[in-house]
Design a protein around this motif. Structure first.
Motif, PDB file in Angstrom:
ATOM      1  N   ALA A 224       0.868  -1.185   0.000  1.00 53.92           N
ATOM      2  CA  ALA A 224       0.000   0.000   0.000  1.00 53.92           C
ATOM      3  C   ALA A 224       0.897   1.226   0.000  1.00 53.92           C
ATOM      4  O   ALA A 224       2.024   1.186   0.511  1.00 53.92           O
ATOM      5  N   MET A 225       0.426   2.319  -0.546  1.00 53.33           N
ATOM      6  CA  MET A 225       1.275   3.493  -0.753  1.00 53.33           C
ATOM      7  C   MET A 225       1.948   3.986   0.520  1.00 53.33           C
ATOM      8  O   MET A 225       3.131   4.367   0.494  1.00 53.33           O
ATOM      9  N   PRO A 226       1.275   3.990   1.691  1.00 52.12           N
ATOM     10  CA  PRO A 226       1.973   4.448   2.904  1.00 52.12           C
ATOM     11  C   PRO A 226       3.145   3.557   3.310  1.00 52.12           C
ATOM     12  O   PRO A 226       3.952   3.965   4.161  1.00 52.12           O
ATOM     13  N   ASP A 227       3.254   2.366   2.710  1.00 49.60           N
ATOM     14  CA  ASP A 227       4.402   1.508   3.014  1.00 49.60           C
ATOM     15  C   ASP A 227       5.722   2.142   2.606  1.00 49.60           C
ATOM     16  O   ASP A 227       6.797   1.706   3.048  1.00 49.60           O
ATOM     17  N   PHE A 228       5.674   3.166   1.758  1.00 47.20           N
ATOM     18  CA  PHE A 228       6.901   3.851   1.353  1.00 47.20           C
ATOM     19  C   PHE A 228       7.531   4.629   2.508  1.00 47.20           C
ATOM     20  O   PHE A 228       8.728   4.917   2.487  1.00 47.20           O
TER      21      PHE A 228
END
Length: 626
Positions: A224-228
């Motif tokens: 998911a994008m917040p995993d960055f």
């Protein structure tokens, strides 16, 4: 790169008709005109249309089976780090019959759990991996959603396709009234999960689906994008000097451009005239002589042809241009709609993208580098540059509203309705697609650590959500309509990782020399522009964003009799008089959404010939001069 389709039956003895499989493949032929493959057996059917980039030999055609005949892959996309993965597999004793990335992906899935290998894949992909012994399927989509995959299942079958039209030989469409209602309320359209068709879902970016006969599918996520967000990286980038940050981004972009240029066929570049595509082209031209570059000249006051021509002269490259007239935006609505597959008022500039892709195809190019993703990663939209100042004003407005509401009579006169109601209802209809992304981002931000992720640090992750997904759908559908694959160096894993963790002060930076009316004294996308200063003239690196801009849908008018015999009138079961009354009350935005909804219904649902729909538009739609 390709088109994929597959169907599995709960009745393991049922064989899908080969003719229907070939029809699904035919509907995807624009995505892969180089080769078509069809497989049918008890309980399973597969179809693939190939646009060849790596190992163009027939040995890499799909469906691709392993040597033992147990495992099979249909794959759409490119894995840019496939050489590294191949070396690891070869060290483990795996023998390869091809030189491309498809077989590397096949063996990676055979020899590693999906949860381990999928996060390692750098590139764009949508694929289905089939185990004929177990009768199981694994589908997955890349972390950004560059490549699409749509899924339908009922009590008889499970099926998937790169486009919804590939499902039509097997399924009768049933419209999703909630998606239609959300769209009419101003939502651009679903980009994951739900679609405009009941029961058809779009696999979310970073998602994977497992299915086996006799059971419903199971959907999970590998990214998911917040995993960055990375606490250590946030802390490090907070302390980095501006010059060191620019140096690091330059290195990452150079590496990304090199990997995105890798192919056994010609790859060129979009030349919009903006700083992002200009930087990508300049970097690519350093190692690729005679890079083919293509420009869509939207004629009129918003033309960027002068900037594109200046860049081509600077790089000593031959610029190939297609002129886009105002009537093209109207005349091509049916063509765009047939590939976009739902109303596209959110992106009125689809026509230029389709036209420049057709130009590239006619010049023998199969792939085009794009600057897409830079504005989302590095905050290149003008309204974000002025948002910081606006926050103070809005905070004061909220305090005033709270104060006035304490005086009941005055409060009811000034704010008789809850100002959030229309947005909340729209979110209800679209199943909170945007709001759910934001909720997840805020939860993860809290876990990253106190004071590491501010509200402004959320902006990049926010824009890498629905906004980017819609742009990538536009790029994929308009490019593949002309058998052109768009590639996005700014969406390299390492580049985005840096962008997400980078302080906002290196994206939106105070500059007393910036006198742009939209955001005075704030330089948007500062770090990208500083890298670009090293490759292109400042007159190009510091240009404002335009991006195929058009006001065509703001100036278009629809004659009421267009809707006298229309899909929209039938959909809402209105009389001619009631339909005309709706149009009389509608503002410009709603009128255009109704027009697009009607063209979608006639083109994608009813299957009306494109030329017939085009003639109706030409007869009933006028555009007033600017």
């Amino acid at each position: 790169m390709c088109g994929i389709f597959g169907i599995g039956y709960h009745d393991a003895k049922r064989v899908p008709p080969a003719e229907q499989l070939r029809e699904s493949a035919r509907r995807l032929l624009h995505r892969g005109p180089d080769a078509t493959g069809v497989f049918a057996s008890a309980g399973v059917g597969l179809a693939h249309t190939r646009l060849s980039f790596l190992d163009v030999d027939a040995r890499s055609n799909q469906p691709l089976w392993d040597a033992g005949g147990r495992y099979c892959l249909v794959f759409n996309g490119e894995i840019y780090n496939f050489a590294e993965l191949r070396r690891e597999l070869e060290a483990g004793g795996v023998a390869f019959r091809t030189t491309g990335d498809t077989e590397v992906l096949l063996h990676s899935l055979i020899h590693h759990p999906a949860e381990k290998i999928l996060p390692r894949l750098q590139g764009m992909f949508a694929f289905a991996f089939y185990d004929s012994l177990e009768g199981t399927w694994l589908l997955a989509r890349d972390r950004f959603g560059m490549k699409p995959v749509y899924i339908f299942e009922d009590d008889q079958k499970f099926m998937f396709g790169s486009e919804i039209k590939a499902l039509r030989p097997w399924w009768e469409p049933d419209l999703d009234s909630f998606s239609i209602a959300s769209y009419l309320l101003g939502f651009g359209g679903p980009t994951k999960g739900f679609t405009f068709y009941r029961g058809v879902r779009s696999l979310a970016p970073g998602g994977m689906v497992r299915w086996r006969p006799g059971r419903p599918s199971e959907t999970t996520s590998f990214f998911a994008m917040p995993d960055f967000w990375d606490p250590a990286r946030i802390d490090e980038l907070r302390g980095i000097s501006p010059t060191a940050a620019v140096d690091r981004l330059e290195g990452l972009l150079l590496q990304s451009v090199r990997s995105h240029m890798f192919a056994d066929v010609p790859v060129g570049a979009f030349c919009s005239g903006g700083v992002d595509s200009s930087l990508i082209m300049a970097m690519a031209s350093k190692s690729h002589a005679n890079l083919a570059i293509f420009h869509a000249n939207v004629k009129g006051r918003w033309s960027e042809h002068h900037a594109a021509a200046a860049l081509s002269r600077h790089l000593k490259l031959d610029l190939k241009t297609v002129d886009v007239e105002e009537h093209d935006f109207i005349d091509r609505i049916p063509d765009v709609m047939s590939h976009y597959e739902h109303p596209f008022t959110y992106h009125p500039n689809c026509a230029p993208l389709m036209m420049v892709s057709q130009l590239a195809r006619d010049c023998g190019v199969k792939g085009l580098l794009s600057g897409e993703g830079s504005d989302e990663c590095f905050l290149g939209y003008p309204w974000l540059a002025r948002k910081r100042a606006m926050d103070t004003y809005l905070a004061a407005g909220r305090n005033l509203r709270t104060l006035v509401h304490r005086i009941p009579m005055v409060g009811r006169l000034l704010w008789p309705y809850d100002g959030n109601t229309p947005e909340t209802v729209r979110g209800l209809f679209n199943r909170r697609e945007i709001e759910a992304d934001r909720d997840l981002a805020r939860r993860v931000a809290r876990d990253v650590g106190e004071n590491r992720v501010s509200d402004r640090d959320l902006w990049t992750v926010d824009y890498l959500g629905h906004h980017l997904r819609a742009l990538l759908h536009r790029n994929d559908s308009m490019g593949m309509a002309a058998s052109i694959e768009a590639r996005f160096p700014f969406l390299d894993h390492e580049v985005v990782g840096m962008a997400v963790n980078l302080p906002v002060r290196l994206k939106l930076r105070f500059s007393p020399t910036v006198l742009e009316k939209a955001h005075p004294f704030v330089r948007d996308k500062w770090i990208v522009r500083k890298v670009a200063d090293r490759y292109i003239p400042r007159a190009l690196s510091q240009r404002i964003k335009i991006g195929f801009w058009t006001t065509i849908f703001e100036r278009a008018g629809v004659a009421p009799d267009y809707f006298d015999h229309s899909f929209v009138r039938d959909l809402f079961q209105l009389s001619t008089e009631d339909m005309r009354a709706i149009l009389a009350d509608a503002d410009q935005g709603l009128a255009m959404r109704l027009l697009h909804l009607d063209v979608w219904g006639e083109t994608c649902v009813r299957g009306r010939p494109l030329e017939e729909t085009r003639r109706r538009l030409q007869q009933h739609v006028t555009v007033r001069p600017e």
